[in-house]
Scaffold this motif. Structure first.
Motif: not given
Length: 112
Positions: A1-8, A77-80, A84-89
């Motif tokens: 799952x990784x990214x889905x385990x963090x935050x809300x 996804x992790x930033x959202x 946190x702010x979105x990463x640079x592009x």
């Protein structure tokens, strides 16, 4: 799952937009790889060493784009999820530079 385990859980619209963006980058990578295959099949440009070089570079660019697109998807996804702010592009700069170099090389060899 990784990214889905963090935050809300973010608004589903943002998560789905992030997935659509990832899939758009995958389509772009497939188009770059299809161009490389077409270039090789048509025998363009004429010097074989240049054609082989461009084909290999474009295939690696396509594969690398897919990997970078997945990484960007997970970072966004992790930033959202964590607020946190979105990463640079950076992916756009890489693709723009690589496609520009390939286009210039093709234009120069086709003009000769």
């Amino acid at each position: 799952m990784g990214v889905y385990d963090e935050g809300g859980e973010p608004d589903p619209r943002y998560t789905l937009a992030n997935e659509r963006t990832f899939l758009a980058w995958v389509r772009t990578a497939l188009a770059v790889m299809a161009g490389a295959v077409a270039m090789d099949s048509l025998g363009v440009p004429d010097p074989e060493w240049l054609r082989r070089t461009l084909v290999v570079v474009l295939l690696l660019l396509g594969g690398g784009t897919t990997v970078l697109a997945y990484r960007r998807w997970s970072l966004v996804e992790r930033a959202m999820r964590t607020g946190r702010p979105l990463p640079r592009f950076g992916l756009g700069v890489v693709m723009t530079g690589a496609v520009l170099v390939a286009a210039v090389l093709l234009a120069v060899t086709l003009a000769v």
